[in-house]
Design an enzyme around this catalytic site. Structure first.
Site, short mmCIF file in Angstrom:
data_model
loop_
_atom_site.label_atom_id
_atom_site.label_comp_id
_atom_site.label_asym_id
_atom_site.label_seq_id
_atom_site.Cartn_x
_atom_site.Cartn_y
_atom_site.Cartn_z
N LYS A 60 0.84 -1.20 0.00
CA LYS A 60 0.00 0.00 0.00
C LYS A 60 0.87 1.25 0.00
CE LYS A 60 -3.85 2.05 2.62
NZ LYS A 60 -4.69 1.90 3.83
N HIS A 64 0.83 4.19 -3.16
CA HIS A 64 0.31 5.52 -2.89
C HIS A 64 1.37 6.62 -2.88
CE1 HIS A 64 -3.07 2.98 -1.66
NE2 HIS A 64 -3.83 4.02 -1.96
N HIS A 78 -3.51 0.54 -9.15
CA HIS A 78 -4.00 -0.58 -8.35
C HIS A 78 -5.52 -0.60 -8.32
CE1 HIS A 78 -3.70 2.78 -5.46
NE2 HIS A 78 -4.69 2.21 -4.82
N ARG A 97 -13.12 11.00 6.90
CA ARG A 97 -11.89 10.26 7.17
C ARG A 97 -11.15 10.87 8.36
NH1 ARG A 97 -10.14 7.26 2.67
NH2 ARG A 97 -7.93 7.83 2.90
N LYS A 101 -5.47 9.31 8.88
CA LYS A 101 -5.33 8.68 7.57
C LYS A 101 -4.13 9.26 6.82
CE LYS A 101 -8.18 6.22 5.92
NZ LYS A 101 -8.31 4.74 5.92
N CYS A 113 -14.21 3.47 1.28
CA CYS A 113 -13.32 3.43 0.11
C CYS A 113 -12.04 2.70 0.54
CB CYS A 113 -12.94 4.83 -0.36
SG CYS A 113 -14.15 6.12 -0.03
N SER A 114 -11.68 1.66 -0.18
CA SER A 114 -10.46 0.94 0.20
C SER A 114 -10.01 0.06 -0.97
CB SER A 114 -10.70 0.11 1.46
OG SER A 114 -9.47 -0.37 1.99
N GLU A 173 -3.42 8.98 -5.10
CA GLU A 173 -4.21 7.82 -5.52
C GLU A 173 -4.12 7.66 -7.04
OE1 GLU A 173 -5.59 5.81 -3.50
OE2 GLU A 173 -6.18 6.89 -1.68
N GLU A 175 -6.12 4.70 -9.23
CA GLU A 175 -6.91 3.50 -9.00
C GLU A 175 -7.88 3.22 -10.13
OE1 GLU A 175 -7.24 3.74 -4.14
OE2 GLU A 175 -8.89 4.58 -5.33
#
Length: 255
Positions: A60, A64, A78, A97, A101, A113-114, A173, A175
């Protein structure tokens, strides 16, 4: 001394080996990260190509880092998911959030969101089962919603979006994001390390939140803003007709 003047020899600059400098920088960055969130940075995400075909895995952390996701550095991409959960009054559950975070701390966003992880159970492609199992896991982890209240069959996969967004000068991010809709009444017990606040909103209340966000210093995650501006309210109007809203093959490029 020469002619009554004292001369000082200029010392050579100390050269710190590059690996030591990189390691020192990594340590300084890690010290600023919440220890619990730091542990999640070692989870392995699913790397995909721009057609959403798995091509490997990376932590992760590496997924990121802006240095890895910027196009000139290879554009590491990803798989992710975004859950939109509605109650029986058609109100949507939003979360804020937590400030702990790593990316987008303190931002309001959709329900959850993940990322599915690079593990067998979350890589199942058939009927998006891997992504849905990951969503179950994270809804429990972030919001305390039990799996019994959100069985896999309650999750409707609508489509995918491909987006990229910087969080700050270090993180961001990139994605392919699976959009999952759920309409269920649930019990929420938020994890404060993940979620600092949550609330249900109507469509009109969300529109007002987005419209006034900047003037009220309210921060909204970029993927949630993109989805809201492009698709969300039409989907919301058709909660009882979601089958007609599905676009299973398209990956919407929102770059």
């Amino acid at each position: 001394m020469i002619g009554g003047m004292i001369l000082f020899r200029r010392s050579r600059p100390t050269c710190v080996p590059r690996l030591l400098r990189v390691a020192a920088c990594r340590m300084a960055l890690d010290e600023a990260i919440d220890p619990t969130q730091e542990s999640y940075l070692e989870e392995e995400c699913i790397l995909v190509d721009d057609g959403d075909r798995p091509v490997g895995s990376a932590s992760k952390r590496h997924c990121h880092l802006l240095a890895n996701i910027q196009k000139e550095r290879g554009g590491m991409l990803h798989r992710a998911f975004s859950v939109f959960l509605f109650n029986q009054h058609s109100q949507m559950l939003l979360q804020k959030r937590s400030d702990a975070k790593v990316t987008f701390p303190g931002y309001w966003t959709n329900t959850c969101c993940s990322h599915p992880l690079h593990v067998e159970s979350e890589m199942v492609e058939r009927d998006q089962l891997g992504v849905k199992k990951a969503a179950q896991r994270k809804l429990k982890h972030e919001l305390g919603i039990s799996e019994k209240q959100i069985p896999l069959e309650s999750m409707e996969f609508l489509t995918r979006i491909h987006y990229q967004a910087p969080s700050d000068g270090q993180w961001g991010e990139h994605e392919i994001d699976y959009i999952l809709f759920i309409q269920q009444d649930v019990d929420v017990c938020a994890n404060p390390n993940e979620v600092s606040d949550y609330k249900y909103v109507s469509a009109d209340q969300l529109k007002e939140l987005i419209r006034t966000a900047e003037s009220k210093d309210v921060k909204i995650t970029p993927w949630f803003k993109l989805i809201s501006d492009s698709f969300l309210f039409n989907w919301w109007d058709n909660l009882s007709l979601l089958q007609s809203q599905k676009d299973l093959q398209t990956i919407h490029r929102m770059l």
